[in-house]
Design a protein around this motif. Structure first.
Motif, PDB file in Angstrom:
ATOM      1  N   ALA A  92     -55.332  -6.475   6.070  1.00  0.00           N
ATOM      2  CA  ALA A  92     -54.277  -6.804   7.028  1.00  0.00           C
ATOM      3  C   ALA A  92     -53.191  -7.623   6.348  1.00  0.00           C
ATOM      4  CB  ALA A  92     -54.861  -7.584   8.199  1.00  0.00           C
ATOM      5  N   ILE A  93     -52.009  -7.533   6.916  1.00  0.00           N
ATOM      6  CA  ILE A  93     -50.902  -8.348   6.422  1.00  0.00           C
ATOM      7  C   ILE A  93     -50.578  -9.401   7.462  1.00  0.00           C
ATOM      8  CG2 ILE A  93     -49.953  -6.477   5.026  1.00  0.00           C
ATOM      9  CD1 ILE A  93     -47.870  -6.036   7.217  1.00  0.00           C
ATOM     10  N   GLY A  94     -50.003 -10.507   6.994  1.00  0.00           N
ATOM     11  CA  GLY A  94     -49.728 -11.607   7.914  1.00  0.00           C
ATOM     12  C   GLY A  94     -48.414 -11.479   8.650  1.00  0.00           C
ATOM     13  N   HIS A  95     -47.586 -10.574   8.203  1.00  0.00           N
ATOM     14  CA  HIS A  95     -46.279 -10.433   8.822  1.00  0.00           C
ATOM     15  C   HIS A  95     -46.314  -9.380   9.918  1.00  0.00           C
ATOM     16  CE1 HIS A  95     -44.414 -12.988   5.771  1.00  0.00           C
ATOM     17  NE2 HIS A  95     -45.139 -12.330   4.874  1.00  0.00           N
ATOM     18  N   GLY A  96     -45.400  -9.524  10.883  1.00  0.00           N
ATOM     19  CA  GLY A  96     -45.308  -8.544  11.966  1.00  0.00           C
ATOM     20  C   GLY A  96     -46.343  -8.725  13.035  1.00  0.00           C
ATOM     21  N   SER A  97     -47.012  -9.876  13.082  1.00  0.00           N
ATOM     22  CA  SER A  97     -48.054 -10.088  14.082  1.00  0.00           C
ATOM     23  C   SER A  97     -47.502 -10.635  15.395  1.00  0.00           C
ATOM     24  CB  SER A  97     -49.110 -11.054  13.538  1.00  0.00           C
ATOM     25  OG  SER A  97     -48.507 -12.321  13.271  1.00  0.00           O
ATOM     26  N   GLY A  98     -46.318 -11.235  15.358  1.00  0.00           N
ATOM     27  CA  GLY A  98     -45.743 -11.775  16.590  1.00  0.00           C
ATOM     28  C   GLY A  98     -45.549 -13.277  16.566  1.00  0.00           C
ATOM     29  N   LYS A  99     -45.570 -13.912  15.378  1.00  0.00           N
ATOM     30  CA  LYS A  99     -45.402 -15.368  15.310  1.00  0.00           C
ATOM     31  C   LYS A  99     -44.037 -15.790  15.859  1.00  0.00           C
ATOM     32  CE  LYS A  99     -45.843 -15.794  10.900  1.00  0.00           C
ATOM     33  NZ  LYS A  99     -45.776 -14.332  10.665  1.00  0.00           N
ATOM     34  N   THR A 100     -42.970 -15.114  15.378  1.00  0.00           N
ATOM     35  CA  THR A 100     -41.627 -15.473  15.843  1.00  0.00           C
ATOM     36  C   THR A 100     -41.478 -15.180  17.326  1.00  0.00           C
ATOM     37  OG1 THR A 100     -40.647 -15.118  13.657  1.00  0.00           O
ATOM     38  CG2 THR A 100     -39.165 -14.990  15.559  1.00  0.00           C
ATOM     39  N   LEU A 101     -42.054 -14.072  17.802  1.00  0.00           N
ATOM     40  CA  LEU A 101     -41.998 -13.768  19.231  1.00  0.00           C
ATOM     41  C   LEU A 101     -42.721 -14.848  20.033  1.00  0.00           C
ATOM     42  CD1 LEU A 101     -41.227 -11.892  21.532  1.00  0.00           C
ATOM     43  CD2 LEU A 101     -43.348 -10.610  21.112  1.00  0.00           C
ATOM     44  N   PHE A 102     -43.844 -15.367  19.503  1.00  0.00           N
ATOM     45  CA  PHE A 102     -44.559 -16.453  20.173  1.00  0.00           C
ATOM     46  C   PHE A 102     -43.635 -17.670  20.327  1.00  0.00           C
ATOM     47  CE2 PHE A 102     -47.120 -20.322  19.903  1.00  0.00           C
ATOM     48  CZ  PHE A 102     -48.028 -20.128  20.928  1.00  0.00           C
ATOM     49  N   CYS A 103     -42.919 -18.009  19.246  1.00  0.00           N
ATOM     50  CA  CYS A 103     -41.989 -19.147  19.315  1.00  0.00           C
ATOM     51  C   CYS A 103     -40.853 -18.860  20.295  1.00  0.00           C
ATOM     52  CB  CYS A 103     -41.419 -19.435  17.926  1.00  0.00           C
ATOM     53  SG  CYS A 103     -42.641 -19.950  16.697  1.00  0.00           S
ATOM     54  N   ARG A 104     -40.343 -17.630  20.259  1.00  0.00           N
ATOM     55  CA  ARG A 104     -39.243 -17.281  21.150  1.00  0.00           C
ATOM     56  C   ARG A 104     -39.686 -17.326  22.611  1.00  0.00           C
ATOM     57  NH1 ARG A 104     -34.680 -14.713  19.011  1.00  0.00           N
ATOM     58  NH2 ARG A 104     -33.914 -15.041  21.137  1.00  0.00           N
ATOM     59  N   LEU A 105     -40.919 -16.928  22.893  1.00  0.00           N
ATOM     60  CA  LEU A 105     -41.407 -16.971  24.275  1.00  0.00           C
ATOM     61  C   LEU A 105     -41.551 -18.413  24.762  1.00  0.00           C
ATOM     62  CD1 LEU A 105     -44.065 -14.087  24.267  1.00  0.00           C
ATOM     63  CD2 LEU A 105     -41.800 -14.091  25.343  1.00  0.00           C
ATOM     64  N   ILE A 106     -41.966 -19.310  23.883  1.00  0.00           N
ATOM     65  CA  ILE A 106     -42.018 -20.731  24.263  1.00  0.00           C
ATOM     66  C   ILE A 106     -40.604 -21.226  24.552  1.00  0.00           C
ATOM     67  CG2 ILE A 106     -42.467 -23.055  23.397  1.00  0.00           C
ATOM     68  CD1 ILE A 106     -44.928 -22.002  22.023  1.00  0.00           C
ATOM     69  N   ARG A 107     -39.670 -20.892  23.673  1.00  0.00           N
ATOM     70  CA  ARG A 107     -38.272 -21.275  23.910  1.00  0.00           C
ATOM     71  C   ARG A 107     -37.759 -20.678  25.214  1.00  0.00           C
ATOM     72  NH1 ARG A 107     -35.961 -19.578  18.041  1.00  0.00           N
ATOM     73  NH2 ARG A 107     -34.150 -19.037  19.336  1.00  0.00           N
ATOM     74  N   TYR A 108     -38.151 -19.431  25.486  1.00  0.00           N
ATOM     75  CA  TYR A 108     -37.747 -18.734  26.716  1.00  0.00           C
ATOM     76  C   TYR A 108     -38.253 -19.472  27.953  1.00  0.00           C
ATOM     77  CZ  TYR A 108     -37.138 -14.508  29.686  1.00  0.00           C
ATOM     78  OH  TYR A 108     -36.771 -13.599  30.649  1.00  0.00           O
ATOM     79  N   CYS A 109     -39.487 -19.910  27.892  1.00  0.00           N
ATOM     80  CA  CYS A 109     -40.062 -20.637  29.027  1.00  0.00           C
ATOM     81  C   CYS A 109     -39.491 -22.051  29.151  1.00  0.00           C
ATOM     82  CB  CYS A 109     -41.582 -20.703  28.900  1.00  0.00           C
ATOM     83  SG  CYS A 109     -42.397 -19.103  29.155  1.00  0.00           S
ATOM     84  N   LEU A 110     -38.962 -22.579  28.056  1.00  0.00           N
ATOM     85  CA  LEU A 110     -38.366 -23.913  28.098  1.00  0.00           C
ATOM     86  C   LEU A 110     -36.889 -23.879  28.486  1.00  0.00           C
ATOM     87  CD1 LEU A 110     -40.010 -25.625  24.988  1.00  0.00           C
ATOM     88  CD2 LEU A 110     -40.498 -26.044  27.400  1.00  0.00           C
ATOM     89  N   GLY A 111     -36.354 -22.673  28.699  1.00  0.00           N
ATOM     90  CA  GLY A 111     -34.992 -22.618  29.228  1.00  0.00           C
ATOM     91  C   GLY A 111     -34.006 -21.782  28.455  1.00  0.00           C
ATOM     92  N   GLU A 112     -34.413 -21.176  27.316  1.00  0.00           N
ATOM     93  CA  GLU A 112     -33.465 -20.343  26.578  1.00  0.00           C
ATOM     94  C   GLU A 112     -33.264 -19.021  27.312  1.00  0.00           C
ATOM     95  OE1 GLU A 112     -33.098 -20.782  22.231  1.00  0.00           O
ATOM     96  OE2 GLU A 112     -33.861 -18.728  22.188  1.00  0.00           O
TER      97      GLU A 112
END
Length: 660
Positions: free
Chosen positions: A71-91
């Motif tokens: 498996a590779i570590g990239h493309g798993s959704g880390k940035t999307l996880f951060c973006r979803l937290i930002r989304y829930c915090l008001g972005e």
């Protein structure tokens, strides 16, 4: 020049929590992704105060999962996880447009929710991933019930306003420049949750245009000045007085630029008008004095020209009116005579035809007269005399010779009268032509007189106008020079005032130096913990902006050091937030900082610093969420630090569990 020895030695990192602080004022307790409201949970991630790690390992780095070695570590959704937290915090957005379309297709009714703790109150926040448009933010709400329900959308405004009121404070809004029309929390959120696309390359790079986050100004945009002032406001390193002074400096600077531009344009106009006047007044080639004596010379020359213009023939209105009346009378007489000529020339051919007709009748009448005097019988064609002598048994009618003579005499008289009439017309034609020639001569003379009077008048008016314009231009140049002198004087005054205000601004910066000095007290030990005890870190505010320096036998500015500065700065700010010295919560989210060219050894110490900060105050007083592809140190690969492990392959091991 050698540096002065540090007699006190390097100071350790010390953090004194704010009085009464028992935990982070804002932190995310839970993040949940549903395929549809009330349906299957795709992810349910619990988070905690303190260090939270989201790890997406390469297969070779994860010995605990032998089946994932490829498996590779990239493309798993880390940035999307951060973006979803930002989304829930008001972005406003949770991904780029293309990625939102793919997620919306896979999760048509999908939603994401978070439990966000704000000063001990749990806010249940739910936002759509697909076609739904329901945004919910409910204080003391149950996240699962709200996500499964169909309540009326509240929007994120209640939560954002609560953060602004309790953490950011309304007083801070006036210090964020340019002043935002909306809430301030989204601007602070941009700093606390930097884009991975910014690569941690500058302390004032928060949002990259490629992330499509649509963060408000000044969180985004090319100008970093507004972000610096916003950052200073969050760090309580700016006062309303300084803000007012800065506004005055900007206003004075703009006035100075505008006035300087105005002076340049006026200088060009003065030089252009002066050159035109020198040529118009025939002063070219003469030895001319400098201003303002040149104005007097030009005034004298213009006055002389105006006086000379007034001496020219006037061509008065009365004389011109009389000449025009005479010209009109001559024109009418010429037109009358020309009309008479046309009448005569038209009548002569007609009279000639009448004369010819009369002349053509005379031979017939003469024959009739002769015949009447010696008539022939029309019946038997025998001369009447013989018939009378011998007798005619057929006719008794004899022609009337007298009547024939009278007709011939009358027609002869008509012929002579018509000839006289024709001759009279010809004589009249000659007379009229002579009168026309005389009238045309008088008309031409009248026209020449009118033209001469008009030309004299126009010449005088043109000369007077030219002289008057030159005189007006001289006065205008004089006014421009006076205005220019006043403008130059005002420019000097503005420059002096601007320098004074800049000195005041520098004094304000010096006054705020202790705030950054206090921050340097956190920044320096963090830098030394990351790169070595011989290093020194310093934060300073100058007229050029915020300066972060790392001294390791000299100022270092490599890509790795620049990334380290940003990380150390954010951690130092978080320490100040724990101490209650900022207007932002002690919350940080860093998306894959190792990928910003940060060394592996330095990267491992980052987790050690976060773990040490957890022990300040007895319980974690901050929340630091970090995603990583690089394996964290062994002691951080398990709970309570590791909250989520994902893989880039297979799709089921990704954040959303599907291949987008």
């Amino acid at each position: 020049m050698p540096l002065q020895p540090d007699l006190l030695g390097p100071q350790p990192l010390t953090v004194t929590p704010a009085e009464g602080l028992e935990g982070p004022r804002l932190w995310v307790r839970r993040l949940v992704i549903w395929k549809e409201p009330g349906g299957e949970k795709v992810r349910d991630v619990a988070l905690r105060p303190g260090l939270n790690i989201v790890w997406s390992p390469d297969g070779a780095d994860d010995a605990a999962s032998a089946d994932q070695t490829n498996a590779i570590g990239h493309g798993s959704g880390k940035t999307l996880f951060c973006r979803l937290i930002r989304y829930c915090l008001g972005e406003d957005r949770f991904a780029t447009e293309s990625q939102r379309d793919r997620i919306g297709t896979a999760f048509l009714n999908g939603i994401v929710g978070a439990e966000v703790m704000l000063d001990g109150v749990c806010w249940a926040i739910v936002r759509p991933l697909g076609v739904r448009r329901r945004h919910m933010a409910v204080a003391n709400g149950n996240l699962d019930e709200i996500a499964a329900g169909e309540g009326t959308s509240t929007g994120l405004e209640p939560f954002i306003e609560a953060v602004d009121q309790s953490v950011i404070t309304t007083e801070l809004a006036g210090l964020v420049r340019p002043r935002a029309d909306g809430p301030i929390w989204p601007i602070a959120l941009a700093w606390l949750t930097r884009d991975q696309e910014c690569r941690f390359d500058d302390v004032l790079d928060w949002r990259s245009p490629t992330s499509d986050s649509d963060s408000p100004t000044p969180a985004s945009g090319q100008e970093k000045g507004p972000r610096l002032e916003a950052l200073r406001a969050f760090l309580m390193a700016i006062t309303p007085e300084e803000q007012t002074t800065r506004g005055e400096v900007n206003s004075l600077g703009e006035q100075r630029r505008s006035l300087d531009q105005e002076i340049g344009h006026r200088r060009w106009e003065i030089e252009r008008t002066q050159s035109r006047l020198v040529a118009a007044l025939d002063l070219t080639g003469q030895s001319l004095p400098e201003m303002p004596l040149l104005i007097n010379a030009m005034r004298k020359s213009a006055g002389e020209r105006l006086g000379a213009a007034t001496q020219l023939p006037a061509g008065g209105d009365v004389e011109l009116a009389t000449a025009r009346e005479q010209h009109e009378a001559a024109r009418l007489e010429w037109m009358r005579l020309d009309g008479e000529r046309i009448r005569i020339e038209t009548s002569i051919p007609i009279e000639q035809r009448v004369l010819s007709e009369i002349q053509g009748e005379l031979p017939g009448l003469s024959y009739s007269q002769a015949e009447a005097e010696s008539p022939i019988c029309p019946i038997c064609e025998v001369p009447i005399d013989r018939t009378l002598a011998e007798g005619c048994m057929l006719s008794h009618k004899i022609p009337d010779a007298e009547a024939c003579r009278q007709r011939w005499a009358q027609r002869r008289a008509d012929f002579e009268a018509q000839g006289n009439r024709l001759e009279g017309l010809r004589q009249e034609s000659v007379r009229v032509l002579q009168q026309i020639a005389l009238a045309k001569q008088q008309l031409d003379q009248a026209a020449i007189r009118v033209g001469a009077i008009e030309k004299a008048r126009d010449t005088r008016e043109a000369a007077w106008y030219t002289a008057r314009r030159a005189q007006d231009d001289v006065e205008r140049v004089a006014e421009l020079i006076d205005t220019q002198d006043e403008a130059v004087k005002r420019l000097r005054e503005l420059g002096a005032k601007l320098d004074a205000e800049r000195e005041r601004l520098g004094a304000f910066r010096d006054k705020q130096a202790r705030v950054f000095g206090r921050m340097s007290e956190k920044f320096d030990p963090i830098v030394r913990r990351l790169v070595g005890h011989d290093a020194r870190g310093r934060i300073a505010l100058s007229g050029n902006g915020l300066e972060l320096s790392v001294d390791m036998g000299g100022d270092r500015r490599t890509a790795a050091i620049e990334s380290l500065k940003v990380l150390a700065f954010d951690l130092a700010a978080m320490c100040l937030s724990i101490e209650g010295a900022t207007r932002v919560p002690s919350f940080l989210l860093h998306d894959s900082p190792r990928e910003a060219d940060l060394g592996l050894s330095i990267y491992g110490r980052l987790f050690d610093i976060a773990e040490e900060l957890e022990r300040v105050g007895g319980s974690p007083l901050f929340q630091y969420i970090i995603t990583t592809t690089t394996a964290p140190p062994a002691e951080f690969r398990e709970p309570p630090y590791l909250q989520l492990k994902m893989y880039g392959d297979p799709p089921a091991q990704r954040l959303l569990g599907v291949d987008l």
